[in-house]
Each structure stands twice: as structure tokens, then as C-alpha cells.
Design an enzyme around this catalytic site. Structure first.
Site, PDB file in Angstrom:
ATOM      1  N   GLY A  41       4.607   1.203  -0.848  1.00 16.99           N
ATOM      2  CA  GLY A  41       5.603   1.117  -1.921  1.00 16.99           C
ATOM      3  C   GLY A  41       5.002   1.401  -3.295  1.00 16.99           C
ATOM      4  O   GLY A  41       5.554   2.203  -4.066  1.00 16.99           O
TER       5      GLY A  41
ATOM      6  N   LYS B 279       7.085  10.012  13.169  1.00 15.82           N
ATOM      7  CA  LYS B 279       6.100   9.202  12.449  1.00 15.82           C
ATOM      8  C   LYS B 279       5.190   8.459  13.432  1.00 15.82           C
ATOM      9  O   LYS B 279       3.962   8.487  13.332  1.00 15.82           O
ATOM     10  CB  LYS B 279       6.820   8.219  11.515  1.00 15.82           C
TER      11      LYS B 279
ATOM     12  N   TYR C  60       0.819  -1.215   0.000  1.00 15.93           N
ATOM     13  CA  TYR C  60       0.000   0.000   0.000  1.00 15.93           C
ATOM     14  C   TYR C  60       0.856   1.270   0.000  1.00 15.93           C
ATOM     15  O   TYR C  60       0.406   2.318  -0.454  1.00 15.93           O
ATOM     16  CB  TYR C  60      -0.935   0.001   1.214  1.00 15.93           C
TER      17      TYR C  60
ATOM     18  N   GLU D  38       6.367   7.695   5.788  1.00 15.74           N
ATOM     19  CA  GLU D  38       5.265   8.040   4.879  1.00 15.74           C
ATOM     20  C   GLU D  38       4.026   8.434   5.692  1.00 15.74           C
ATOM     21  O   GLU D  38       3.675   7.754   6.640  1.00 15.74           O
ATOM     22  CB  GLU D  38       4.963   6.841   3.970  1.00 15.74           C
TER      23      GLU D  38
ATOM     24  N   CYS E 262      -2.126   0.470  10.808  1.00 12.61           N
ATOM     25  CA  CYS E 262      -1.044   1.184  11.497  1.00 12.61           C
ATOM     26  C   CYS E 262      -1.354   1.781  12.869  1.00 12.61           C
ATOM     27  O   CYS E 262      -0.500   1.709  13.751  1.00 12.61           O
ATOM     28  CB  CYS E 262      -0.496   2.257  10.584  1.00 12.61           C
TER      29      CYS E 262
HETATM   30  P1  NAD Z   1       2.108  -4.103   2.838  1.00 15.98           P
HETATM   31  O1  NAD Z   1       1.970  -5.323   3.643  1.00 15.98           O
HETATM   32  O2  NAD Z   1       0.975  -3.644   1.981  1.00 15.98           O
HETATM   33  O3  NAD Z   1       3.378  -4.253   1.871  1.00 15.98           O
HETATM   34  C1  NAD Z   1       4.623  -4.706   2.289  1.00 15.98           C
HETATM   35  C2  NAD Z   1       5.201  -5.581   1.189  1.00 15.98           C
HETATM   36  O4  NAD Z   1       6.561  -5.896   1.505  1.00 15.98           O
HETATM   37  C3  NAD Z   1       4.503  -6.930   1.001  1.00 15.98           C
HETATM   38  O5  NAD Z   1       3.988  -7.008  -0.312  1.00 15.98           O
HETATM   39  C4  NAD Z   1       5.591  -7.980   1.268  1.00 15.98           C
HETATM   40  O6  NAD Z   1       5.499  -9.107   0.415  1.00 15.98           O
HETATM   41  C5  NAD Z   1       6.833  -7.185   0.966  1.00 15.98           C
HETATM   42  N1  NAD Z   1       8.052  -7.708   1.596  1.00 15.98           N
HETATM   43  C6  NAD Z   1       8.261  -7.965   2.919  1.00 15.98           C
HETATM   44  N2  NAD Z   1       9.526  -8.393   3.102  1.00 15.98           N
HETATM   45  C7  NAD Z   1      10.134  -8.407   1.895  1.00 15.98           C
HETATM   46  C8  NAD Z   1      11.428  -8.747   1.450  1.00 15.98           C
HETATM   47  N3  NAD Z   1      12.369  -9.124   2.304  1.00 15.98           N
HETATM   48  N4  NAD Z   1      11.687  -8.678   0.128  1.00 15.98           N
HETATM   49  C9  NAD Z   1      10.750  -8.289  -0.759  1.00 15.98           C
HETATM   50  N5  NAD Z   1       9.489  -7.931  -0.386  1.00 15.98           N
HETATM   51  C10 NAD Z   1       9.199  -7.987   0.925  1.00 15.98           C
HETATM   52  O7  NAD Z   1       2.532  -2.943   3.840  1.00 15.98           O
HETATM   53  P2  NAD Z   1       2.236  -1.381   3.700  1.00 15.98           P
HETATM   54  O8  NAD Z   1       0.862  -1.074   4.130  1.00 15.98           O
HETATM   55  O9  NAD Z   1       2.717  -0.922   2.374  1.00 15.98           O
HETATM   56  O10 NAD Z   1       3.187  -0.807   4.851  1.00 15.98           O
HETATM   57  C11 NAD Z   1       4.592  -0.797   4.705  1.00 15.98           C
HETATM   58  C12 NAD Z   1       5.177   0.067   5.803  1.00 15.98           C
HETATM   59  O11 NAD Z   1       4.712   1.413   5.649  1.00 15.98           O
HETATM   60  C13 NAD Z   1       4.792  -0.349   7.227  1.00 15.98           C
HETATM   61  O12 NAD Z   1       5.874  -0.127   8.076  1.00 15.98           O
HETATM   62  C14 NAD Z   1       3.664   0.613   7.577  1.00 15.98           C
HETATM   63  O13 NAD Z   1       3.598   0.858   8.961  1.00 15.98           O
HETATM   64  C15 NAD Z   1       4.079   1.868   6.850  1.00 15.98           C
HETATM   65  N6  NAD Z   1       2.968   2.762   6.459  1.00 15.98           N
HETATM   66  C16 NAD Z   1       1.818   2.250   5.945  1.00 15.98           C
HETATM   67  C17 NAD Z   1       0.809   3.109   5.524  1.00 15.98           C
HETATM   68  C18 NAD Z   1      -0.476   2.593   4.947  1.00 15.98           C
HETATM   69  O14 NAD Z   1      -1.376   3.392   4.714  1.00 15.98           O
HETATM   70  N7  NAD Z   1      -0.629   1.318   4.672  1.00 15.98           N
HETATM   71  C19 NAD Z   1       0.999   4.487   5.599  1.00 15.98           C
HETATM   72  C20 NAD Z   1       2.188   4.966   6.117  1.00 15.98           C
HETATM   73  C21 NAD Z   1       3.170   4.096   6.538  1.00 15.98           C
HETATM   74  C1  UGA Z   2      -3.337   6.802   8.972  1.00 16.67           C
HETATM   75  C2  UGA Z   2      -2.826   8.241   9.006  1.00 16.67           C
HETATM   76  O1  UGA Z   2      -3.925   9.131   8.749  1.00 16.67           O
HETATM   77  C3  UGA Z   2      -1.734   8.467   7.963  1.00 16.67           C
HETATM   78  O2  UGA Z   2      -1.196   9.777   8.078  1.00 16.67           O
HETATM   79  C4  UGA Z   2      -0.626   7.438   8.183  1.00 16.67           C
HETATM   80  O3  UGA Z   2       0.371   7.580   7.179  1.00 16.67           O
HETATM   81  C5  UGA Z   2      -1.207   6.040   8.129  1.00 16.67           C
HETATM   82  O4  UGA Z   2      -2.248   5.911   9.136  1.00 16.67           O
HETATM   83  C6  UGA Z   2      -0.205   4.960   8.440  1.00 16.67           C
HETATM   84  O5  UGA Z   2       0.817   5.215   9.022  1.00 16.67           O
HETATM   85  O6  UGA Z   2      -0.558   3.844   8.077  1.00 16.67           O
HETATM   86  P1  UGA Z   2      -5.021   5.440   7.440  1.00 16.67           P
HETATM   87  O7  UGA Z   2      -4.970   4.446   8.543  1.00 16.67           O
HETATM   88  O8  UGA Z   2      -4.805   4.990   6.060  1.00 16.67           O
HETATM   89  O9  UGA Z   2      -3.950   6.600   7.703  1.00 16.67           O
HETATM   90  O10 UGA Z   2      -6.446   6.181   7.450  1.00 16.67           O
HETATM   91  P2  UGA Z   2      -7.099   7.291   8.400  1.00 16.67           P
HETATM   92  O11 UGA Z   2      -7.816   8.242   7.551  1.00 16.67           O
HETATM   93  O12 UGA Z   2      -6.134   7.859   9.354  1.00 16.67           O
HETATM   94  O13 UGA Z   2      -8.186   6.454   9.184  1.00 16.67           O
HETATM   95  C7  UGA Z   2      -7.817   5.498  10.155  1.00 16.67           C
HETATM   96  C8  UGA Z   2      -9.051   4.985  10.850  1.00 16.67           C
HETATM   97  O14 UGA Z   2      -9.609   5.998  11.675  1.00 16.67           O
HETATM   98  C9  UGA Z   2     -10.166   4.555   9.893  1.00 16.67           C
HETATM   99  O15 UGA Z   2     -10.776   3.392  10.378  1.00 16.67           O
HETATM  100  C10 UGA Z   2     -11.118   5.725   9.929  1.00 16.67           C
HETATM  101  O16 UGA Z   2     -12.419   5.372   9.607  1.00 16.67           O
HETATM  102  C11 UGA Z   2     -10.983   6.155  11.379  1.00 16.67           C
HETATM  103  N1  UGA Z   2     -11.357   7.575  11.616  1.00 16.67           N
HETATM  104  C12 UGA Z   2     -10.681   8.566  11.012  1.00 16.67           C
HETATM  105  C13 UGA Z   2     -12.370   7.861  12.510  1.00 16.67           C
HETATM  106  O17 UGA Z   2     -12.988   6.957  13.095  1.00 16.67           O
HETATM  107  N2  UGA Z   2     -12.694   9.172  12.751  1.00 16.67           N
HETATM  108  C14 UGA Z   2     -12.020  10.199  12.147  1.00 16.67           C
HETATM  109  O18 UGA Z   2     -12.364  11.377  12.422  1.00 16.67           O
HETATM  110  C15 UGA Z   2     -10.988   9.887  11.253  1.00 16.67           C
END
Ligand code: NAD
Ligand code: UGA
Length: 460
Positions: free
Chosen positions: A15, A221, A13, A162, A277
Site C-alpha cells: 500500500g 498473480k 509494504y 501487485e 508471499c
Molecule cells: P502488510 O502486512 O505490510 O500490510 C498490510 C496492512 O494492512 C497492515 O499495516 C495492516 O494493519 C493493514 N490492515 C489490515 N486490515 C485492515 C483493516 N481492516 N483496516 C485498515 N488496515 C488494515 O502487507 P503487504 O506486504 O503490504 O501485503 C499486502 C498484500 O499484498 C498481501 O495480500 C500480499 O500477498 C500482497 N503482496 C505483497 C507484496 C510484498 O512484496 N510484500 C508484493 C505483492 C503483493
Molecule cells: C516476490 C516476487 O518477485 C514479486 O513479483 C511478487 O510481487 C512478490 O513476491 C509478492 O507477491 O510478494 P519478493 O518476495 O519481494 O517478491 O522478492 P524476490 O526477489 O522474489 O525474492 C524472494 C526470495 O527468493 C528471497 O528470499 C530471495 O533471496 C530468494 N531468491 C530470489 C533466491 O533465492 N534466488 C533467486 O534467484 C531469486
């Protein structure tokens, strides 16, 4: 250092969308997104753009333009590590399920595996960028692994967490509030920081690019997520107080949010926050504080999660009590399974916990979500509760198919389409008495009541 070739490890999500934007805005840089998951890479390369593994409004058109121009998806991790000047580590950092810190600490095994692989394969100097969310001082650990396993290559480590939110990822990436880059204060460290600043400067105003030391960047973060989640738990805790006092949470939220010092974002009451997260990052923060014997600090942040669990339970218990008290059919039509609207991501969605509680109380569920399929719902439930019988869970590809077999609809995700339904028609077809439990306060309470529904929202 001028960057010509980027490799991003992890096509999830973060990358996928992040690299798509970097490639779009920097057409002179080759960007390879690699992953060990073959199915995921195959889906990223799919000619049918509806099959991309991540659903984000606006993503597919960017992928369509940049893919196979300067954006590539591959499983050949070693080859692209070797070729890269800069490597982003964007792999998952889930909560540990065993060993020291079990249930709290972030599991860094995937990050560490990447560091080891980079060390083993690299022949030329590289900048390593921590994109994953990690505990403060993880970059030190990464450096240790790199230098212990490869002394011929110079590695500079940067932290570039991110902040995108799912569902609005492309807008968040296009116009970020800030881009945060942490690096070493040495001359080499600052050169590396500048290389990454140059990449973002292709579209982000320089004033929105904040550079700090490594530890500040890593800790910011975790704490940004904790602050956001804290606001949701605060408003959710007040929703219960509103129900006892006759105050209306929507009015209270508006009144609080109009104070410019507080602001109106993240004050929407809900059945509980989900997503991959918030919970894991707060657990990690609690773990870090406890490991430094800061018990009061740890307790303070842990309370956010206690309220979140409480909100999910009290919402599902209300449904169960209502069904039992009014002798309704033991079935609930669930509208929405994703953890928020505009995403297909279900990780830690409140819907899973609400459904689990209903199933444990012998109440059948029928699930509809515009972006989540049957397989995912089954997987989510089986991961939480191995005992559930698949006979108890039904799925609808149209939302209003199984109305005659239940009295209760529960809204668990705030999808816009739910607002636009013909609620009069739904009322006509559903069993009476009919109840809507609105876990998002999404629908027009007065309209639903005037149609004939018993409407139960939050905090009102
Ligand atoms: P994700 O699970 O969607 O993707 C991670 C990917 O990494 C997977 O597809 C997995 O197969 C791959 N992977 C793991 N180890 C590997 C390796 N050794 N070699 C190659 N591929 C490998 O995770 P995500 O949601 O993208 O989150 C990634 C990081 O970003 C986490 O630390 C998360 O906390 C952070 N983050 C996520 C969000 C979000 O909205 N999802 C937002 C901000 C930060
Ligand atoms: C959250 C942060 O907003 C991002 O900045 C961060 O990068 C990311 O986590 C992360 O590190 O993964 P995300 O989880 O994708 O993003 O979505 P949000 O919009 O933050 O919502 C999180 C949860 O809170 C959802 O279930 C949403 O429905 C809920 N929410 C959000 C509420 O219940 N009330 C609100 O007012 C806002």
C-alpha cells in the site's frame, strides 16, 4: 468515471510504495492511505524520513515530495472510504492458522472486514480494487458482502494484483513489466477498468497494461509467484546434486540461463527463499487444487516448498555437523537476517529457520543485519520457538565486533556490504580454524580460501 479521490486500505509494504507512486504520477488525484495500525501511520507521517515503516531504496524521496501535497496517511478509515471514488484493498492475506484450510488456505478475514466496512460507510458509487493477493474468485465474495450490506450504492470490483518485489519496489513500480487489471465484461465493468487504466497510463505505456477478466487476473498473480519460486527450488535442488557430483552450481546456472528460452533470472541458488508471499501463495495454490480434487496438481506445486524447507535444513545441519566434528566453539556469527538484500522485511526469512535449528542444537548465535534491529530478531525467533533462551542470542550493531568468540560466520542475506568487508582483517580476528558458510554464494570463494578460511558455499 474520472477519479479524483483514492483511498487505499493497508499502509504496508504494498500500500505505502504503490500509493506513493500513484500520487507522484497523478498530482491531480488525492490519495489517502489508511491503516488501523496507529504506529504505522505515525511512522509514515514522521518528519524523519529514516523512520518510514518500509525501507525501500528511492521511497523516501517520493514520499517527501508528495506527502501532504496529494498523498496523505491517516487512521481515519471511515472518512476516507466515504470520500473516495476508488478504494484499493491492500491488506494482508496470510495463511490461515485455524479453521477449514488451516495451514494452507489464505485467510481472507482482513479483506472481508474491509468489504464490510466499505459497504457500511459508503454513500456514493465506488470502484473497489483488489490489490491484495487473493484466491481465484475472491472478487465474487467481496461483491456479495458489498451488495448484501449496501443496496443503495453501485460497486464495481477490479482485480489489480501487485508484482513488485521488495528491495526493488520503486523501480518495479516505475517501470513495471506489466500492470494487470481484471474486470467484469459488462459496460460498467469495462468503464471501471478504463478508470484504472487511465491512472496507470500517467506513466506506464498502454502496451504494458494488460486487461483480462477477473478470474484470470486473480489466478495469474498466484501462479506468477509459484513459477518464480519453482525456479529457485529447481536450482536449489540441483545445488545438492552438484555437491555430490563435482559440478559447480554457478556454472550450471549460467549455462542453463544462457538459453534464451529459459533466461537467467531467478536461478541463483540460496539457503532458501523467504518473504511473506512465495510460501503462502503456493500453499494457497495447493489448497485450491486440492479442494478441486486435483491431487497431482497440488502435489506438484507443494514439492517447491518441500525442497525449500530441505535446503534450509541441510544448510544449517552442515554448520552443526562441522561444529561438532571439529569441536569448534558453539557459536555462529550470522551476517544478514532480512529475507533478501535492500529490505528491512524479515517475514519467512531463511535466517529465522537456520537460527532456530542452531539454537535447538545448543549453538549460540550472534546476529548482524544492516537494516534489522534486535527487537525484530527476537520477535521472529520467539514466534517460531518459544523455548529459546535470550541468553543464546546476541546482536551486533557492527558486524565484526564479536569475532574472537567464534569460528563460524554464516552469510544468510546477500547484502552488498558483506562483499566489501576487509576479509583479511576478519580472518585475523576470528578464532581459528575459521569457517565461512555462504548461504548465498555471495563471496569470492577463491579469495576467501586464499586468505585461510574454510569456505563452504552451496552446490560447489
Ligand atoms: P502488510 O502486512 O505490510 O500490510 C498490510 C496492512 O494492512 C497492515 O499495516 C495492516 O494493519 C493493514 N490492515 C489490515 N486490515 C485492515 C483493516 N481492516 N483496516 C485498515 N488496515 C488494515 O502487507 P503487504 O506486504 O503490504 O501485503 C499486502 C498484500 O499484498 C498481501 O495480500 C500480499 O500477498 C500482497 N503482496 C505483497 C507484496 C510484498 O512484496 N510484500 C508484493 C505483492 C503483493
Ligand atoms: C516476490 C516476487 O518477485 C514479486 O513479483 C511478487 O510481487 C512478490 O513476491 C509478492 O507477491 O510478494 P519478493 O518476495 O519481494 O517478491 O522478492 P524476490 O526477489 O522474489 O525474492 C524472494 C526470495 O527468493 C528471497 O528470499 C530471495 O533471496 C530468494 N531468491 C530470489 C533466491 O533465492 N534466488 C533467486 O534467484 C531469486
Amino acid at each position: 468515471m474520472k477519479i479524483n479521490n483514492i483511498c487505499c486500505i493497508g499502509a504496508g509494504y504494498v500500500g505505502g510504495p504503490t500509493m506513493s507512486i500513484i500520487a507522484q504520477k497523478n498530482p491531480h488525484i488525492i490519495v489517502n492511505v489508511v491503516d488501523m495500525n496507529h504506529d504505522k501511520i505515525k511512522a509514515w507521517n514522521s518528519t524523519n524520513l529514516n523512520n518510514l515503516p518500509v525501507y525501500e531504496p528511492g521511497l523516501s524521496s517520493i514520499v517527501e515530495k508528495a506527502r501532504n501535497r496529494n498523498l496523505f496517511f491517516s487512521t481515519d478509515v471511515n472518512k476516507h472510504i466515504k470520500q473516495a471514488d476508488m478504494i484499493f484493498i491492500s491488506v494482508n492475506t496470510p495463511t490461515k492458522i485455524s479453521g477449514e484450510g488451516k495451514g494452507y488456505a489464505a485467510d481472507l478475514k482482513y479483506v472481508e472486514a474491509c468489504a464490510l466496512q466499505i459497504a457500511k460507510v459508503s454513500k456514493t458509487d465506488k470502484i473497489i480494487v483488489e490489490k491484495s493477493t487473493v484466491p481465484v474468485r475472491t472478487s465474487e465474495k467481496i461483491k456479495e458482502i458489498l451488495t448484501a450490506n449496501n443496496s443503495n450504492v453501485n460497486f464495481q470490483i477490479l482485480s489489480n494484483p501487485e508484482f513488485l518485489a521488495e528491495g526493488t519496489a520503486m523501480r518495479d513500480l516505475e517501470i513495471p513489466d506489466r500492470v494487470l487489471i481484471g474486470g467484469e465484461k459488462s459496460k460498467e465493468g469495462q468503464k471501471a477498468v478504463q478508470s484504472l487504466v487511465d491512472i496507470y497510463s500517467a506513466w506506464v505505456p498502454r502496451t504494458n497494461i494488460l486487461t483480462t477478466n477477473l478470474w484470470s487476473s486473480e489466478l495469474s498473480k498466484l501462479t506468477a509467484n509459484a513459477f518464480l519460486a519453482q525456479r529457485i527450488s529447481s536450482i536449489n535442488s540441483l545445488s545438492e546434486l552438484c555437491e555430490e557430483t563435482g559440478a559447480d552450481i554457478e556454472e550450471v546456472s549460467k549455462a542453463i540461463g544462457m538459453d534464451s528460452r529459459i533466461g537467467s533470472s531467478f536461478l541463483k541458488t540460496s539457503v532458501g527463499f523467504g518473504g511473506s508471499c512465495f510460501q503462502k501463495d503456493i500453499l494457497n495454490l495447493v489448497y485450491i487444487a486440492r479442494s478441486m480434487r486435483l491431487e497431482k496438481v497440488a502435489d506438484y506445486w507443494e514439492q517447491i516448498l518441500i525442497i525449500n524447507n530441505h535446503q534450509r535444513n541441510r544448510f544449517s545441519n552442515k554448520i552443526i555437523d562441522c561444529i561438532n566434528k571439529n569441536k569448534l566453539l558453539h557459536k555462529v556469527l550470522i551476517f544478514g537476517w532480512a529475507f533478501k538484500k535492500d529490505t528491512n522485511d524479515t517475514r519467512e526469512s531463511a535466517a529465522i529457520y537456520v537460527a532456530d535449528n542452531l539454537l535447538k542444537n545448543q549453538i549460540l548465535i550472534d546476529v548482524y543485519d544492516p537494516k534489522v534491529d534486535k527487537k525484530q530478531v527476537k520477535l521472529d525467533l520467539s514466534q517460531l520457538n518459544n523455548d529459546y533462551s535470550s541468553k543464546m542470542v546476541n546482536f551486533s550493531d557492527t558486524p565484526t565486533k564479536n569475532l574472537s568468540s567464534c569460528n563460524v560466520i554464516a552469510i544468510l542475506t546477500e547484502w552488498d556490504e558483506f562483499k566489501n568487508y576487509d576479509w583479511k582483517k576478519i580472518y585475523k580476528n576470528i578464532r581459528k580454524p575459521a569457517y565461512v558458510f555462504d548461504g548465498r554464494n555471495l563471496l569470492d570463494m577463491h579469495k576467501l580460501k586464499s586468505i585461510g578460511f574454510n569456505y563452504i558455499g552451496l552446490g560447489r
